[in-house]
Design a protein around this motif. Structure first.
Motif, PDB file in Angstrom:
ATOM      1  N   PRO A   1       0.846  -1.202   0.000  1.00 37.90           N
ATOM      2  CA  PRO A   1       0.000   0.000   0.000  1.00 37.90           C
ATOM      3  C   PRO A   1       0.884   1.256   0.000  1.00 37.90           C
ATOM      4  CG  PRO A   1      -0.636  -1.504   1.770  1.00 37.90           C
ATOM      5  CD  PRO A   1       0.661  -2.009   1.201  1.00 37.90           C
ATOM      6  N   GLN A   2       0.346   2.357  -0.490  1.00 38.75           N
ATOM      7  CA  GLN A   2       1.088   3.618  -0.451  1.00 38.75           C
ATOM      8  C   GLN A   2       1.225   4.046   1.005  1.00 38.75           C
ATOM      9  OE1 GLN A   2       2.570   5.325  -2.935  1.00 38.75           O
ATOM     10  NE2 GLN A   2       3.271   6.937  -1.583  1.00 38.75           N
ATOM     11  N   PRO A   3       2.449   4.228   1.479  1.00 34.94           N
ATOM     12  CA  PRO A   3       2.629   4.648   2.872  1.00 34.94           C
ATOM     13  C   PRO A   3       2.311   6.128   3.048  1.00 34.94           C
ATOM     14  CG  PRO A   3       4.746   4.520   1.787  1.00 34.94           C
ATOM     15  CD  PRO A   3       3.714   4.026   0.797  1.00 34.94           C
ATOM     16  N   LYS A   4       2.180   6.526   4.307  1.00 34.49           N
ATOM     17  CA  LYS A   4       2.047   7.947   4.621  1.00 34.49           C
ATOM     18  C   LYS A   4       3.349   8.634   4.240  1.00 34.49           C
ATOM     19  CE  LYS A   4      -1.156   7.256   8.392  1.00 34.49           C
ATOM     20  NZ  LYS A   4      -1.335   7.246   9.847  1.00 34.49           N
ATOM     21  N   ALA A   5       3.267   9.910   3.943  1.00 32.03           N
ATOM     22  CA  ALA A   5       4.438  10.672   3.513  1.00 32.03           C
ATOM     23  C   ALA A   5       5.236  11.170   4.716  1.00 32.03           C
ATOM     24  CB  ALA A   5       4.028  11.823   2.605  1.00 32.03           C
ATOM     25  N   THR A   6       5.711  10.214   5.503  1.00 35.82           N
ATOM     26  CA  THR A   6       6.637  10.532   6.584  1.00 35.82           C
ATOM     27  C   THR A   6       7.964   9.878   6.231  1.00 35.82           C
ATOM     28  OG1 THR A   6       6.177   8.562   7.920  1.00 35.82           O
ATOM     29  CG2 THR A   6       4.764  10.507   8.286  1.00 35.82           C
ATOM     30  N   ALA A   7       9.047  10.448   6.698  1.00 41.09           N
ATOM     31  CA  ALA A   7      10.367   9.907   6.374  1.00 41.09           C
ATOM     32  C   ALA A   7      10.480   8.444   6.811  1.00 41.09           C
ATOM     33  CB  ALA A   7      11.449  10.758   7.017  1.00 41.09           C
ATOM     34  N   GLU A   8       9.970   8.120   7.962  1.00 46.00           N
ATOM     35  CA  GLU A   8      10.084   6.765   8.480  1.00 46.00           C
ATOM     36  C   GLU A   8       9.309   5.765   7.628  1.00 46.00           C
ATOM     37  OE1 GLU A   8       9.248   9.484  10.308  1.00 46.00           O
ATOM     38  OE2 GLU A   8      11.194   9.726  11.285  1.00 46.00           O
ATOM     39  N   GLU A   9       8.059   6.104   7.282  1.00 46.61           N
ATOM     40  CA  GLU A   9       7.257   5.174   6.484  1.00 46.61           C
ATOM     41  C   GLU A   9       7.785   5.044   5.060  1.00 46.61           C
ATOM     42  OE1 GLU A   9       3.077   4.863   6.753  1.00 46.61           O
ATOM     43  OE2 GLU A   9       3.018   5.583   8.814  1.00 46.61           O
ATOM     44  N   LEU A  10       8.230   6.146   4.479  1.00 50.38           N
ATOM     45  CA  LEU A  10       8.772   6.084   3.121  1.00 50.38           C
ATOM     46  C   LEU A  10      10.050   5.249   3.092  1.00 50.38           C
ATOM     47  CD1 LEU A  10       8.128   9.761   2.016  1.00 50.38           C
ATOM     48  CD2 LEU A  10       6.890   7.719   1.244  1.00 50.38           C
ATOM     49  N   ARG A  11      10.903   5.431   4.080  1.00 53.08           N
ATOM     50  CA  ARG A  11      12.146   4.658   4.121  1.00 53.08           C
ATOM     51  C   ARG A  11      11.843   3.165   4.285  1.00 53.08           C
ATOM     52  NH1 ARG A  11      16.441   2.463   6.670  1.00 53.08           N
ATOM     53  NH2 ARG A  11      18.505   3.190   5.998  1.00 53.08           N
ATOM     54  N   ALA A  12      10.921   2.840   5.174  1.00 51.13           N
ATOM     55  CA  ALA A  12      10.541   1.434   5.380  1.00 51.13           C
ATOM     56  C   ALA A  12       9.993   0.827   4.085  1.00 51.13           C
ATOM     57  CB  ALA A  12       9.519   1.322   6.504  1.00 51.13           C
ATOM     58  N   ALA A  13       9.226   1.602   3.340  1.00 49.96           N
ATOM     59  CA  ALA A  13       8.699   1.121   2.065  1.00 49.96           C
ATOM     60  C   ALA A  13       9.831   0.863   1.077  1.00 49.96           C
ATOM     61  CB  ALA A  13       7.703   2.129   1.485  1.00 49.96           C
ATOM     62  N   LEU A  14      10.774   1.784   1.006  1.00 54.60           N
ATOM     63  CA  LEU A  14      11.913   1.597   0.096  1.00 54.60           C
ATOM     64  C   LEU A  14      12.723   0.357   0.446  1.00 54.60           C
ATOM     65  CD1 LEU A  14      13.151   5.261  -0.331  1.00 54.60           C
ATOM     66  CD2 LEU A  14      12.166   3.809  -2.114  1.00 54.60           C
ATOM     67  N   VAL A  15      12.900   0.108   1.732  1.00 55.66           N
ATOM     68  CA  VAL A  15      13.633  -1.090   2.153  1.00 55.66           C
ATOM     69  C   VAL A  15      12.969  -2.335   1.565  1.00 55.66           C
ATOM     70  CG1 VAL A  15      14.158  -2.546   4.166  1.00 55.66           C
ATOM     71  CG2 VAL A  15      14.641  -0.088   4.228  1.00 55.66           C
ATOM     72  N   ARG A  16      11.649  -2.336   1.502  1.00 54.67           N
ATOM     73  CA  ARG A  16      10.912  -3.494   0.986  1.00 54.67           C
ATOM     74  C   ARG A  16      10.874  -3.563  -0.530  1.00 54.67           C
ATOM     75  NH1 ARG A  16       5.180  -4.003   3.458  1.00 54.67           N
ATOM     76  NH2 ARG A  16       5.262  -5.882   2.200  1.00 54.67           N
ATOM     77  N   ILE A  17      10.680  -2.425  -1.205  1.00 54.55           N
ATOM     78  CA  ILE A  17      10.407  -2.476  -2.649  1.00 54.55           C
ATOM     79  C   ILE A  17      11.541  -1.972  -3.537  1.00 54.55           C
ATOM     80  CG2 ILE A  17       7.906  -2.358  -2.328  1.00 54.55           C
ATOM     81  CD1 ILE A  17       8.091   0.630  -3.179  1.00 54.55           C
ATOM     82  N   ALA A  18      12.446  -1.174  -2.983  1.00 61.15           N
ATOM     83  CA  ALA A  18      13.544  -0.625  -3.789  1.00 61.15           C
ATOM     84  C   ALA A  18      14.771  -0.398  -2.902  1.00 61.15           C
ATOM     85  CB  ALA A  18      13.107   0.668  -4.465  1.00 61.15           C
ATOM     86  N   PRO A  19      15.316  -1.479  -2.351  1.00 62.31           N
ATOM     87  CA  PRO A  19      16.424  -1.319  -1.404  1.00 62.31           C
ATOM     88  C   PRO A  19      17.639  -0.597  -1.998  1.00 62.31           C
ATOM     89  CG  PRO A  19      16.037  -3.647  -1.905  1.00 62.31           C
ATOM     90  CD  PRO A  19      14.931  -2.865  -2.535  1.00 62.31           C
ATOM     91  N   SER A  20      17.794  -0.645  -3.290  1.00 61.48           N
ATOM     92  CA  SER A  20      18.930   0.043  -3.917  1.00 61.48           C
ATOM     93  C   SER A  20      18.812   1.563  -3.807  1.00 61.48           C
ATOM     94  CB  SER A  20      19.051  -0.359  -5.387  1.00 61.48           C
ATOM     95  OG  SER A  20      17.916   0.089  -6.114  1.00 61.48           O
TER      96      SER A  20
END
Length: 123
Positions: free
Chosen positions: A14-33
């Motif tokens: 799902p699209q995360p909230k636009a907070t630094a913590e949630e966006l970073r956690a999403a990137l770790v899962r879907i685009a770790p690079s």
């Protein structure tokens, strides 16, 4: 993994909230690079915000990365955007360049809508 997710057209998360913590956690899962770039951009944005005593650099940072996550969570869309960007670097025909720009804009508009970003909003 389900077929819907495996085909790349449905979102991985799902699209995360636009907070630094949630966006970073999403990137770790879907685009770790992209995590290192996220961290570097976050550091720059925080420094600029502090230096100028202005929240605008952090707002821009969060909007940009929310857009990136919105694109990356759809693998087929992210792949198509990369194809278009690569082609745009080589195209010489104005008509083709306009078609590429139009498709890139449509991808970004769809992603911005999903992320709840007003693309007209300023800094």
């Amino acid at each position: 993994m389900s077929e819907a997710v495996a085909d790349g057209h449905n979102p991985l998360i799902p699209q995360p909230k636009a907070t630094a913590e949630e966006l970073r956690a999403a990137l770790v899962r879907i685009a770790p690079s992209q995590v290192a770039a996220f961290d570097a951009d976050r550091t720059k944005a925080m420094a600029a915000a502090r230096e100028h005593v202005d929240a605008a650099p952090m707002r821009r940072f969060l909007r940009q990365w929310a857009l990136t996550v919105a694109i990356e969570r759809h693998p087929a869309r992210a792949a198509r955007l990369r194809e278009l960007e690569a082609r745009a670097a080589q195209v010489e025909d104005l008509t083709e360049a306009r078609a590429i720009a139009s498709e890139v804009s449509a991808i970004q508009t769809d992603a911005a809508d999903e992320a709840g970003i007003d693309r007209r909003a300023g800094g």
